[in-house]
Design an enzyme around this catalytic site. Structure first.
Site, PDB file in Angstrom:
ATOM      1  N   ARG A 172      -6.519   1.641  17.832  1.00 10.57           N
ATOM      2  CA  ARG A 172      -6.179   0.363  17.862  1.00 10.57           C
ATOM      3  C   ARG A 172      -6.053  -0.186  19.197  1.00 10.57           C
ATOM      4  O   ARG A 172      -5.936  -1.294  19.220  1.00 10.57           O
ATOM      5  CB  ARG A 172      -5.071   0.028  16.493  1.00 10.57           C
ATOM      6  CG  ARG A 172      -5.530   0.237  15.386  1.00 10.57           C
ATOM      7  CD  ARG A 172      -4.704   0.124  14.191  1.00 10.57           C
ATOM      8  NE  ARG A 172      -5.047   0.155  12.997  1.00 10.57           N
ATOM      9  CZ  ARG A 172      -4.664   0.214  11.775  1.00 10.57           C
ATOM     10  NH1 ARG A 172      -3.283   0.439  11.820  1.00 10.57           N
ATOM     11  NH2 ARG A 172      -5.058   0.292  10.476  1.00 10.57           N
ATOM     12  N   ASP A 216       1.800  -0.997  11.884  1.00 12.64           N
ATOM     13  CA  ASP A 216       0.709  -1.472  11.328  1.00 12.64           C
ATOM     14  C   ASP A 216       0.343  -3.086  11.869  1.00 12.64           C
ATOM     15  O   ASP A 216      -0.920  -3.312  11.581  1.00 12.64           O
ATOM     16  CB  ASP A 216       0.391  -1.464   9.917  1.00 12.64           C
ATOM     17  CG  ASP A 216       0.293   0.161   9.738  1.00 12.64           C
ATOM     18  OD1 ASP A 216       0.027   0.851  10.398  1.00 12.64           O
ATOM     19  OD2 ASP A 216       0.931   0.450   8.411  1.00 12.64           O
ATOM     20  N   GLY A 228      -5.127   8.135   5.358  1.00 11.18           N
ATOM     21  CA  GLY A 228      -4.133   8.977   6.120  1.00 11.18           C
ATOM     22  C   GLY A 228      -3.056   9.251   5.134  1.00 11.18           C
ATOM     23  O   GLY A 228      -2.552  10.635   5.124  1.00 11.18           O
ATOM     24  N   ARG A 238       2.586   5.849  -3.231  1.00  2.70           N
ATOM     25  CA  ARG A 238       3.919   6.792  -3.763  1.00  2.70           C
ATOM     26  C   ARG A 238       4.299   6.718  -5.085  1.00  2.70           C
ATOM     27  O   ARG A 238       4.570   7.723  -5.818  1.00  2.70           O
ATOM     28  CB  ARG A 238       5.170   6.391  -2.850  1.00  2.70           C
ATOM     29  CG  ARG A 238       5.115   6.947  -1.398  1.00  2.70           C
ATOM     30  CD  ARG A 238       6.012   6.243  -0.506  1.00  2.70           C
ATOM     31  NE  ARG A 238       6.052   6.852   0.731  1.00  2.70           N
ATOM     32  CZ  ARG A 238       5.094   6.319   1.802  1.00  2.70           C
ATOM     33  NH1 ARG A 238       4.191   5.706   1.631  1.00  2.70           N
ATOM     34  NH2 ARG A 238       5.560   6.784   3.179  1.00  2.70           N
ATOM     35  N   LYS A 290      -4.841   5.937  14.715  1.00  4.49           N
ATOM     36  CA  LYS A 290      -4.757   5.420  13.329  1.00  4.49           C
ATOM     37  C   LYS A 290      -6.264   5.184  13.125  1.00  4.49           C
ATOM     38  O   LYS A 290      -7.200   6.072  13.245  1.00  4.49           O
ATOM     39  CB  LYS A 290      -4.038   3.654  13.395  1.00  4.49           C
ATOM     40  CG  LYS A 290      -2.833   3.711  13.689  1.00  4.49           C
ATOM     41  CD  LYS A 290      -1.994   4.374  12.454  1.00  4.49           C
ATOM     42  CE  LYS A 290      -0.292   4.380  12.895  1.00  4.49           C
ATOM     43  NZ  LYS A 290       0.374   5.119  11.964  1.00  4.49           N
ATOM     44  N   GLN A 326       4.677   9.388   7.140  1.00  4.54           N
ATOM     45  CA  GLN A 326       3.854  10.337   6.515  1.00  4.54           C
ATOM     46  C   GLN A 326       4.371  11.581   6.649  1.00  4.54           C
ATOM     47  O   GLN A 326       4.281  12.667   5.741  1.00  4.54           O
ATOM     48  CB  GLN A 326       2.541  10.075   6.917  1.00  4.54           C
ATOM     49  CG  GLN A 326       1.856   8.659   6.522  1.00  4.54           C
ATOM     50  CD  GLN A 326       0.313   8.528   7.083  1.00  4.54           C
ATOM     51  OE1 GLN A 326      -0.212   9.311   7.878  1.00  4.54           O
ATOM     52  NE2 GLN A 326      -0.139   7.336   6.825  1.00  4.54           N
ATOM     53  N   LYS A 383       0.826  -1.149  -0.063  1.00  2.00           N
ATOM     54  CA  LYS A 383      -0.132   0.082   0.068  1.00  2.00           C
ATOM     55  C   LYS A 383       0.798   1.337   0.052  1.00  2.00           C
ATOM     56  O   LYS A 383       0.578   2.214  -0.489  1.00  2.00           O
ATOM     57  CB  LYS A 383      -1.036   0.101   1.284  1.00  2.00           C
ATOM     58  CG  LYS A 383      -2.003   1.177   1.326  1.00  2.00           C
ATOM     59  CD  LYS A 383      -2.925   0.697   2.258  1.00  2.00           C
ATOM     60  CE  LYS A 383      -2.955   0.738   3.782  1.00  2.00           C
ATOM     61  NZ  LYS A 383      -2.792   2.300   4.194  1.00  2.00           N
ATOM     62  N   SER A 384       1.856   1.381   0.912  1.00  2.00           N
ATOM     63  CA  SER A 384       2.929   2.701   0.831  1.00  2.00           C
ATOM     64  C   SER A 384       3.554   2.870  -0.307  1.00  2.00           C
ATOM     65  O   SER A 384       3.415   3.956  -0.895  1.00  2.00           O
ATOM     66  CB  SER A 384       3.829   2.168   2.260  1.00  2.00           C
ATOM     67  OG  SER A 384       3.271   2.159   3.411  1.00  2.00           O
TER      68      SER A 384
HETATM   69  C1  S3P Z   1       2.385   4.750   6.332  1.00  4.68           C
HETATM   70  C2  S3P Z   1       3.063   5.332   7.484  1.00  4.68           C
HETATM   71  C3  S3P Z   1       2.732   4.875   8.823  1.00  4.68           C
HETATM   72  C4  S3P Z   1       1.489   3.681   8.454  1.00  4.68           C
HETATM   73  C5  S3P Z   1       0.691   4.050   7.589  1.00  4.68           C
HETATM   74  C6  S3P Z   1       1.212   4.169   6.157  1.00  4.68           C
HETATM   75  C7  S3P Z   1       3.095   5.491   4.906  1.00  4.68           C
HETATM   76  O1  S3P Z   1       1.808   6.023   9.420  1.00  4.68           O
HETATM   77  O2  S3P Z   1       0.837   3.534   9.703  1.00  4.68           O
HETATM   78  O3  S3P Z   1      -0.388   2.793   7.491  1.00  4.68           O
HETATM   79  O4  S3P Z   1       2.633   4.996   3.771  1.00  4.68           O
HETATM   80  O5  S3P Z   1       3.676   6.313   5.173  1.00  4.68           O
HETATM   81  P1  S3P Z   1       2.649   7.110  10.286  1.00  4.68           P
HETATM   82  O6  S3P Z   1       3.449   7.693   9.366  1.00  4.68           O
HETATM   83  O7  S3P Z   1       1.520   7.972  10.955  1.00  4.68           O
HETATM   84  O8  S3P Z   1       3.422   6.348  11.290  1.00  4.68           O
END
Ligand code: S3P
Length: 432
Positions: free
Chosen positions: A349, A318, A93, A26, A345, A168, A21-22
């Site tokens: 959680r 996560d 987020g 991006r 989150k 993030q 997902k990350s």
């Molecule tokens: C993510 C960073 C994490 C993670 C989120 C995805 C990212 O959050 O919990 O699911 O893709 O940069 P934080 O930056 O709030 O730690």
């Protein structure tokens, strides 16, 4: 939609869980800023990442799906267009915070909102540093909560200490830094996931990384980013659910193919090993600049409890809910601390895990910044609330597989946010 998950005999087989997902987020957000067309193979098509595609289309980026390969027609570092309506960030987020960083460098006005969960999540962590760089941002509670409006432009670099070790926040500031006068530096107490830095470097951005006492990244104002071809590996955060299942269900053996094992992301698997789980990385290789492996996981009857402390959290942030499920089967008490970020989150959680564990008959104690889970427990079963949080729904589905009476999960369909095929994949590996 409710789902009821029952005890199974074992799980066996091979799975390629959905893409990361990350990296998928991006691969659209950052390539939108390139001069030219980038391609993305194995892009994750799930709730959150489709939100990103939607949002960048509304910002004027042409994004095509050609036989499963995503083509992003980058518009350049300051080429996004002003959206003619409010941008809906759904549940995501990552889309919201990274996009605020991008918009801080654009001479346009935009309003961002999201679903009920996202509208409760803290945004000042990005709004404050971006304001310091020169963006004008407002929103509910002085910019803490969505809806948030932003007008970007005329940024200057800052020096920022990323106290929460949030990837993030780091990414938002670095993306703004591409369009800021001078240098922008982010320093972290513990290294958070580094996909943004890796992608920016691959696209030719002037990035300096210092791995000294604190991990520090510096970016300078940039004229252009080159387009790239990305291939997204399988998501370790999704693989974690099936690895956990194989470890706690007798007679199980599973091969998880093509999983990202970047050390900023594989803390859960390292923790499982520390607990005594039978888990092996095989066929380790590199894919588009990221390390990947096929992970072989087997039933592990002699699990021991572990401690999880603050500096370990970023690499498994996560995966704490699913780690808590495994801890119910380990000898001794597992103590998780330093995890207060879990409270903000997609749901709280810590509360969601503790209340739901109690509902299915497990002894657990809530801490302000974590929890204490008693091990070697029988899972009676019962009713749990996912709080519409994908990772809570999936974690309790896995626990349901070893429950005596089954676990019924409220709003289980929220798994689509990161893993639309979760229940079908589960069905394909269980032996009843
Ligand atoms: C993510 C960073 C994490 C993670 C989120 C995805 C990212 O959050 O919990 O699911 O893709 O940069 P934080 O930056 O709030 O730690």
């Amino acid at each position: 939609m409710e789902k009821e998950i029952h005890r199974v005999k074992s799980i066996k087989g091979e799975l390629r869980v959905p893409s990361d997902k990350s990296i998928s987020h991006r691969s659209v957000i950052i390539t939108s800023l390139a001069d030219g067309v980038s391609t993305v193979k194995n892009f994750l098509k799930a709730g959150d990442t489709l939100t990103t595609v939607n949002v960048y289309r509304k910002l004027g980026v042409k994004i095509e799906d050609e036989g499963g390969i995503i083509k992003v027609h980058g518009v350049g570092l300051q080429g996004l267009s002003e959206p003619d309506d409010v941008l809906d960030m759904g549940n995501s987020g990552t889309t919201t915070r990274l996009t605020l960083g991008v918009l801080a460098g654009q001479n346009i006005y935009a309003v961002l909102t999201g679903d009920e969960s996202l509208r409760k999540r803290p945004m000042k962590r990005v709004a404050s540093p971006l304001r310091q760089m020169g963006a004008s941002i407002d929103g509910r509670k002085n910019g803490e909560l969505l809806p948030v409006c932003i007008r970007g432009g005329n940024l200057k670099g800052i020096n920022f200490f990323n106290e929460k070790a949030s990837a993030q926040v780091k990414s938002a500031i670095l993306l703004a830094g591409l369009n800021a006068e001078g240098e922008t530096t982010v320093k972290e107490p513990f290294k958070s996931r580094d996909h943004t830095e890796k992608m920016l470097s691959a696209m030719g951005a002037p990035l300096k990384i210092d791995n000294g006492e604190f991990y520090t990244v510096t970016v300078s104002k940039t004229e252009k980013l080159n387009p790239i071809d990305v291939e997204v590996p399988a998501d370790p955060s999704s693989a974690a659910f099936f690895a956990a299942a194989a470890v706690i269900i007798p007679d199980s053996e599973l091969v998880l193919k093509d999983v990202l094992i970047n050390p900023t992301r594989d803390g859960f698997f390292r923790k499982l090993k520390e607990m005594g789980a039978d888990i092996q990385y095989t066929n380790i290789r590199e894919k588009a600049g990221e390390p990947v492996a096929d992970i072989v996981v087997k039933y592990s009857p002699d699990l021991k409890s572990v401690r999880v402390v603050k500096e370990e959290i970023p690499s498994m942030v996560d995966e704490i809910p699913i780690l808590a499920m495994v801890a119910t089967q380990a000898e001794g008490e597992t103590v998780i601390t330093g995890a207060s970020e879990l409270r903000v989150k997609e749901s709280d959680r810590i509360k969601a895990v503790v209340e739901n564990l109690k509902n299915v008959g497990v002894q657990v104690e809530e801490l302000e910044d974590g929890m204490v889970i008693k091990g070697k427990q029988k899972i009676k079963g019962g009713y749990v609330d996912s709080y519409k949080d994908h990772r809570i729904a999936m974690a309790f589905s896995i626990l349901g597989l070893i429950s005596q009476e089954g676990i019924k999960i409220k709003d289980a369909d929220c798994a689509y946010i990161s893993y639309p095929e979760f229940y079908e994949h589960l069905q394909s590996v269980v032996e009843k």
